[in-house]
Scaffold this motif. Structure first.
Motif, mmCIF file in Angstrom:
data_model
loop_
_atom_site.group_PDB
_atom_site.id
_atom_site.type_symbol
_atom_site.label_atom_id
_atom_site.label_comp_id
_atom_site.label_asym_id
_atom_site.label_seq_id
_atom_site.Cartn_x
_atom_site.Cartn_y
_atom_site.Cartn_z
ATOM 1 N N ALA A 89 0.251 -1.520 -0.259
ATOM 2 C CA ALA A 89 0.055 0.080 0.058
ATOM 3 C C ALA A 89 1.008 1.417 -0.429
ATOM 4 O O ALA A 89 0.545 2.331 -0.872
ATOM 5 C CB ALA A 89 -1.055 -0.259 1.279
ATOM 6 N N ILE A 90 1.805 1.183 0.884
ATOM 7 C CA ILE A 90 2.761 2.634 0.969
ATOM 8 C C ILE A 90 3.436 2.661 -0.183
ATOM 9 O O ILE A 90 3.572 3.674 -1.102
ATOM 10 C CB ILE A 90 3.445 2.065 2.197
ATOM 11 N N GLU A 94 -0.834 4.453 -0.745
ATOM 12 C CA GLU A 94 -1.804 4.494 -0.423
ATOM 13 C C GLU A 94 -1.955 4.134 0.864
ATOM 14 O O GLU A 94 -1.074 4.001 1.581
ATOM 15 C CB GLU A 94 -3.008 3.192 -1.114
ATOM 16 N N THR A 95 -2.838 3.939 1.754
ATOM 17 C CA THR A 95 -2.773 3.517 3.380
ATOM 18 C C THR A 95 -3.311 2.383 3.052
ATOM 19 O O THR A 95 -4.054 1.469 2.699
ATOM 20 C CB THR A 95 -4.154 4.182 4.401
ATOM 21 N N GLU A 163 3.074 7.632 8.532
ATOM 22 C CA GLU A 163 0.821 8.588 8.826
ATOM 23 C C GLU A 163 0.108 7.734 10.101
ATOM 24 O O GLU A 163 -0.424 7.139 8.888
ATOM 25 C CB GLU A 163 0.637 9.587 7.718
ATOM 26 N N ARG A 168 -4.686 3.152 10.620
ATOM 27 C CA ARG A 168 -4.583 2.602 9.134
ATOM 28 C C ARG A 168 -3.201 4.027 9.314
ATOM 29 O O ARG A 168 -2.961 4.356 9.590
ATOM 30 C CB ARG A 168 -5.986 3.580 8.445
ATOM 31 N N GLY A 170 -0.861 5.142 5.948
ATOM 32 C CA GLY A 170 0.223 5.984 4.984
ATOM 33 C C GLY A 170 2.067 6.029 5.336
ATOM 34 O O GLY A 170 2.651 6.676 6.506
ATOM 35 N N SER A 171 2.184 6.554 4.250
ATOM 36 C CA SER A 171 4.116 6.797 3.923
ATOM 37 C C SER A 171 3.749 9.032 3.342
ATOM 38 O O SER A 171 3.200 8.600 2.324
ATOM 39 C CB SER A 171 4.697 6.532 4.335
#
Ligand code: ADP
Ligand code: MG
Length: 365
Positions: A89-90, A94-95, A163, A168, A170-171
């Motif tokens: 996802a990263i 995305e998260t 984040e 959840r 993310g980056s």
């Protein structure tokens, strides 16, 4: 002539005598010892539980074994699972969703990254993979090309890029790829101790390739553990662990590969993108396994001159470093806890004072 009846009588007399003897023995040494060896986190985990009835100890071991297997799956850096889903996802910007336990270890990882000034950096997964350490067996052949290494260093993946909002994650930096190998074992053994405590177990030792964590004591004596000699079969020192203490050792003799006479360790310096050199092992004594494990890795990266400052910044007071020329250095608090490995052995350790920690605004995100 010896009859069956006589044999039965003789056997029951022996059993009776044995029973009495055992009873006496039990009264003098009221220890119940249950041991189990599990294969998790790519290593053997030995757990010994004292003073707990067999049924409870066995049930607790099954429980802990299942928990460790689950953590191994969820936190695995390269096999499909919760962490690799998050890494995917990263990479896509995305998260991803994680459970509380993964969120907690990532938050702590961000703290250790900040405190160690980025020397402990679980966001360098792509670099670890490039060096070939995302495999069960050590890599073979030549190291990766410098032209492949430099862009990964320049992308500066850091845990502060994450984040984290509840479950959840993310980056801000798509170059972040999480690899918890530097402290997963310590974090998992901490959780295993918590699970054993919930079963009412007070005295236990958990030993996982380079990491030892204890609960309580060994029948009124402390648990005594050895620090492995990185150069030969045997120990360089022994430490008596107080209730709740842990000892984590990071060594480049654990996982490495040799090429053209040069040894490449699985501990990488995130500043250069290359494996650390000059250090063979670092041991950290603490009560927090995740922190001790992370610090042992961070101090290996910091090296012979910088490690006392990084130890101080991470809140570590007891650490021992063995350099590749065999020299041993340790903080005064660590030296106070070291004993020669055997009665006729000697121990030569150079004391290294800890500086004051540098001011920082590191916090668990
Ligand atoms: P061991 O697994 O032998 O106890 P460590 O605790 O030092 O050793 O963990 C080494 C692992 O940590 C590597 O295999 C890799 O997955 C990861 N790693 C390597 N370099 C770093 C680093 N600078 N910071 C955080 N993790 C690292
Ligand atoms: Mg470590």
């Amino acid at each position: 002539m010896i009859t069956t009846a006589l044999i039965v009588r003789a056997v029951s007399l022996v059993l009776l005598a044995l029973g009495v003897a055992l009873g006496v023995f039990r009264a003098a040494h009221p220890i119940q010892d249950t041991r189990e060896t599990l294969y998790v986190f790519g290593t053997l985990v030995e757990i010994e539980i004292l003073d707990t009835d067999k049924d409870t100890a066995q049930a607790a071991l099954v429980d802990v074994g299942q928990m460790l297997q689950r953590l191994h799956r969820d936190w695995h850096a390269w096999r499909p699972g919760m962490l690799s889903d998050l890494n995917e996802a990263i990479a896509l910007g995305e998260t991803g969703a994680v459970n509380d336990q993964l969120a907690t270890i990532l938050r702590r990882g961000a703290l250790f990254d900040c405190q160690s000034d980025g020397l402990f950096n679980p966001a360098i997964g792509t670099l670890v993979g490039l060096w070939g350490f995302h495999a069960d067996s050590p890599p073979q052949g030549a190291p990766p090309a410098d032209t492949a290494i430099q862009p990964l260093v320049a992308a500066q993946p850091r845990m502060a890029d994450l984040e984290i909002s509840d479950n959840r994650i993310g980056s801000a930096n798509a170059a972040v790829q999480l690899d918890l190998g530097g402290f997963a074992k310590g974090a998992a053994l901490d959780m295993a101790r918590g699970a054993l405590a919930a079963w009412g177990i007070r005295d236990a030792v958990l030993n996982a390739g380079g990491g030892v964590e204890v609960m309580g004591s060994h029948d009124s004596r402390p648990w005594r553990v050895a620090i492995r000699d990185p150069f030969a079969w045997g120990a360089v020192a022994a430490v008596s662990l107080k209730p709740g203490e842990v000892l984590h050792t990071s060594g480049n003799y654990e996982r490495f590969f040799d090429h053209n006479g040069q040894r490449f360790s699985h501990i990488l310096d995130p500043r250069t993108g290359y494996p650390v050199e000059g250090i063979v092992s670092v041991s950290v004594l603490d009560t927090d396994g995740a922190r001790a494990d992370a610090a042992a890795t961070a101090l290996s990266v910091a090296g012979p001159s910088e490690w006392p400052q990084i130890a101080a910044d991470m809140g570590i007071t007891s650490a021992l470093m063995i350099a590749d020329d065999g020299a041993m250095m340790a903080t005064p608090a660590m030296i106070a806890r070291l004993a020669p490995p055997a009665e006729d052995a000697t121990l030569e350790v150079q004391p290294v004072a800890l500086p004051a920690p540098r001011a920082n605004d590191c916090a668990v995100p």
